[in-house]
Design a protein around this motif. Structure first.
Motif, PDB file in Angstrom:
ATOM      1  N   LEU A   1       0.827  -1.200   0.000  1.00  9.54           N
ATOM      2  CA  LEU A   1       0.000   0.000   0.000  1.00  9.54           C
ATOM      3  C   LEU A   1       0.865   1.255   0.000  1.00  9.54           C
ATOM      4  N   VAL A   2       0.622   2.146  -0.946  1.00  9.76           N
ATOM      5  CA  VAL A   2       1.262   3.460  -0.996  1.00  9.76           C
ATOM      6  C   VAL A   2       0.144   4.489  -0.906  1.00  9.76           C
ATOM      7  N   ALA A   3       0.165   5.313   0.127  1.00 11.29           N
ATOM      8  CA  ALA A   3      -0.952   6.232   0.357  1.00 11.29           C
ATOM      9  C   ALA A   3      -0.492   7.425   1.170  1.00 11.29           C
TER      10      ALA A   3
ATOM     11  N   ALA B   1      -4.265   6.644  -2.825  1.00  7.43           N
ATOM     12  CA  ALA B   1      -3.913   5.336  -2.253  1.00  7.43           C
ATOM     13  C   ALA B   1      -3.896   4.327  -3.389  1.00  7.43           C
ATOM     14  N   HIS B   2      -2.798   3.599  -3.505  1.00  5.00           N
ATOM     15  CA  HIS B   2      -2.674   2.576  -4.544  1.00  5.00           C
ATOM     16  C   HIS B   2      -1.932   1.372  -3.962  1.00  5.00           C
ATOM     17  N   ARG B   3      -2.227   0.217  -4.506  1.00  7.68           N
ATOM     18  CA  ARG B   3      -1.469  -0.986  -4.175  1.00  7.68           C
ATOM     19  C   ARG B   3      -0.502  -1.259  -5.318  1.00  7.68           C
ATOM     20  N   VAL B   4       0.729  -1.576  -4.971  1.00  5.18           N
ATOM     21  CA  VAL B   4       1.779  -1.715  -5.984  1.00  5.18           C
ATOM     22  C   VAL B   4       2.374  -3.111  -5.916  1.00  5.18           C
ATOM     23  N   GLY B   5       2.961  -3.526  -7.046  1.00  9.75           N
ATOM     24  CA  GLY B   5       3.559  -4.858  -7.098  1.00  9.75           C
ATOM     25  C   GLY B   5       4.935  -4.901  -7.714  1.00  9.75           C
TER      26      GLY B   5
ATOM     27  N   ALA C   1       5.325   5.310  -9.602  1.00 10.79           N
ATOM     28  CA  ALA C   1       4.155   6.051 -10.063  1.00 10.79           C
ATOM     29  C   ALA C   1       3.252   6.435  -8.893  1.00 10.79           C
ATOM     30  N   ALA C   2       3.072   5.526  -7.945  1.00 18.52           N
ATOM     31  CA  ALA C   2       2.230   5.815  -6.784  1.00 18.52           C
ATOM     32  C   ALA C   2       2.849   6.900  -5.917  1.00 18.52           C
ATOM     33  N   GLN C   3       4.158   6.861  -5.724  1.00 19.91           N
ATOM     34  CA  GLN C   3       4.825   7.890  -4.924  1.00 19.91           C
ATOM     35  C   GLN C   3       4.701   9.261  -5.585  1.00 19.91           C
ATOM     36  N   ALA C   4       4.800   9.289  -6.900  1.00 26.63           N
ATOM     37  CA  ALA C   4       4.658  10.551  -7.622  1.00 26.63           C
ATOM     38  C   ALA C   4       3.241  11.099  -7.479  1.00 26.63           C
TER      39      ALA C   4
END
Length: 657
Positions: free
Chosen positions: A66-68, A184-188, A195-198
């Protein structure tokens, strides 16, 4: 103590940020900033299950993928909707991630092939009561290695997703927390992580939180005439350290001042009263926005907000009634009484219709009927209209039901321009039309859903039965009708007939005979015979509202027959509404019964005392004495519930009572 657990399992556990930080360590720091008292990193489901089994307070769980924003985690941790809440995203589900279906804010199915409304967001908060179910779900998701069964081959592959599927599958009530404006995104993989951090860095977190303090869906007047500028007031209140309760109290003061000005009369006073009433409503919105912005939620604050809203409105009715009477209209107080009675009965139907829908959402679709019939068509049409938030039909539907913003706006404008009499008449006319519209449609939809709701609660408590109703034998089953509702409606009709008779008798200068009051009381008591019957009919959610209508109309009739001062009748019914709103507020906030509820005597006990007072020719004394007694009991119950008993718990005194 709140425990946060980061599950460092799956492909994302091996990723690192540009700064060389592991996702699990980053999430652990975010959970601390979000308010967790203790943060642990679990290497696998077995360790997670052991941590959950040892926990005694709420548990926050997230996966390492999770990146949020930290605010997303804080909002999840402090969500007031329920003890157990899951993060739900609108992202397309990746391999192994579980889809969810939600209805009325509840997660009702996981990996349901039909009607998925989102994807599990990789984080949840679990209340203490659901911790055993969470531990069981974690062990089951881990498989035979922990003594659990093998995971279902067609279920989600991700470890945390299997836990959520097990938690919902065992019947735990899980609410959905949606992400709006924040990220909030889930990354793999590394590309998804970057991309989520940006995306997180591109959003001003505080500015988004301020916008999020405004309800996503509100009524027309509130949306376009309040919420366009109230966030600035919310921001200012937060900066000076003013809390939601303080804002609520200022709102009450504005409403009381408006009521006084409406009673004084005169164009300047009426215009000033209208302005104060509008500003009071703005502050009524700000207290909730401030609670959401600062994340200061409490059971006391929610209860107080509900009670203050109703008390403010009825004080304004009193001011308008006095003002209309002072201006020369003989029945000003009668209009105020009618408006208060109508609005309270409407609110009772609103409360129980909401409970009906919540219960229907938790049941399998087959149990709520098929899509055929007029009820099914109305349900489908309503869902379609609610989804089209920008359409004219959407705003018409939200406005025609006469919500609080529209009521306050109508009172403010009508009183300022035309005076108290017109304001009260306008409120009554629109209120009656709205009640007829919502009552008809809700009845049709409820018959289609066929879901009993009073069987899921303490029926006697929410009927407000006293000792007499609880001991009377149940009446025999009436053919082709639902007995509790029919008996309650019969009692209300008897009270309405007595009121009409009393009005006609007093108008011609005669006195109402005592036997007429006694006969009406006998009819009213027919509702008590349904107290011990099963309230499992599709329309039995209307029983509390019918009982409220019967008691209020009977009390008003006793007052009219006894030539009691109108303000005293209004005061007595006002105290009754406080008592009944206390019951519904506790139902909505999942609180226990009022500590002194037994001392309120029940609706039938109070009506019996008024009957005796009326026959004895002391109706004024009976209303004044009983009203004062009920007010004292109400205040004492509030002090016990929110001051004395919580203080005993904090001090270590957990003894009963």
């Amino acid at each position: 103590m709140t425990l946060a657990i980061v599950l460092a399992a799956g492909p994302a556990a091996g990723l690192t940020t540009d700064a060389g930080e592991r996702p699990a360590d980053r999430l652990a720091g975010q959970w601390r900033r979000a308010g967790a008292d203790e943060v642990r990193v679990a290497a696998d489901l077995s360790e997670l299950a052991d941590l959950v089994a040892a926990a005694t307070g709420p548990v926050l769980v997230s996966g390492a993928d999770l990146v949020a924003h930290t605010a997303v985690l804080k909002h999840l941790a402090t969500s007031p909707v329920g003890p157990t809440v899951a993060l739900v995203l609108t992202d397309p589900p990746a391999a192994g991630q579980a889809t969810v279906r939600e209805e009325r804010g509840q997660v009702v199915a996981v990996d349901d092939p039909e009607g998925a409304t989102g994807v599990f967001g990789g984080a949840l908060r679990v209340g203490p009561a659901d911790l055993p179910a969470l531990a069981t779900a974690a062990r089951a998701a881990a498989g035979p290695a922990t003594g659990g069964p093998a995971p279902a081959p067609d279920g989600p592959a991700s470890a945390l997703d299997r836990i959520v599927a097990g938690l919902v599958g065992c019947g735990a009530l899980v609410f959905a927390h949606r992400v709006r404006l924040l990220v909030a995104h889930r990354v793999g993989d590394p590309a998804e992580l970057a991309a989520a951090q940006a995306a997180v860095a591109a959003v001003d977190e505080d500015r988004a939180e301020l916008k999020l303090s405004v309800k996503e869906r509100d009524d027309f007047f509130t949306t376009f005439f309040v919420s366009t500028w109230s966030p600035y007031v919310t921001k200012a209140a937060a900066r000076i350290g003013l809390g939601p309760t303080g804002v609520t109290m200022i709102s009450v003061a504005f409403a009381v001042a408006a009521a006084v000005l409406f009673g004084v009369g005169g164009r300047a006073a009426l215009v000033a009263g209208g302005v104060l009433l509008y500003l009071g409503f703005v502050l009524d919105c700000v207290d909730g926005q401030l609670a959401r912005y600062t994340r200061h939620f409490s059971a006391w604050g929610g209860w107080l907000d509900t009670m203050a809203d109703r008390a403010k409105e009825y004080v304004v009715y009193a001011g308008l009634g006095y003002g209309a009477t002072h201006a020369g209209f003989r029945y000003g107080w009668a209009l105020a009484l009618a408006a208060m009675t109508l609005q309270t009965v409407r609110h009772m139907t609103d409360t129980w219709y909401g409970v009906l829908h919540d219960e229907a959402a938790r049941r399998p679709r087959a149990a709520t009927g098929d899509a055929g019939g007029i009820g099914g068509k109305l349900n489908a049409a309503s869902t379609k209209v609610q989804a089209d938030t920008g359409s004219v039909s959407y705003w018409l539907k939200r406005t025609v039901v006469f919500p609080i913003g529209e009521r306050w706006a109508l009172m403010a404008v009508a009183a300022a321009l035309f005076g108290p009499l017109v304001a009260l008449c306008a409120v009554l006319v629109w209120g009656v039309l709205a009640f007829a519209y919502t009552g008809a449609l809700r009845t049709l939809r409820a018959r289609w859903m066929r879901v009993p709701v009073l069987t899921t609660v303490d029926t006697g408590l929410h009927r407000d039965d006293g000792p007499l109703a609880r001991t009377l034998p149940a009446a025999g089953r009436l053919p082709a009708v639902r007995q509790p509702l029919v008996l309650a409606v019969l009692g209300a009709l008897g009270a309405a007939g007595l009121l009409l008779w009393a009005l006609l008798t007093i108008r011609v200068g005669d006195d109402l005979p005592g036997w007429a009051v006694a006969f009406a009381f006998v009819l009213l008591m027919s509702g008590a015979h349904g107290a011990r019957s099963a309230h499992d009919g599709p329309l039995d959610w209307l029983v509390p509202a019918a009982l409220r209508a019967g008691e209020y109309l009977f009390a008003i009739a006793v007052g009219v027959a006894g030539r009691v001062s109108p303000w005293l009748i209004f005061g007595y019914v006002f105290v009754l509404t406080l008592h009944h709103y206390d019951l519904t507020a506790r139902l909505e906030k999942r609180q226990a019964a009022p500590p002194l509820h037994a001392a309120t005597l029940g609706w039938e006990g109070r009506s019996a005392l008024l009957t005796i007072g009326s026959i004895a020719g002391i109706a004024s004394i009976a209303l004044a004495t009983l009203g004062t007694y009920l007010l004292v009991v109400f205040v004492a119950s509030v002090v016990l519930a929110w001051v004395v008993l919580p203080a005993r718990v904090l001090g270590g005194d957990r003894s009963p009572g």
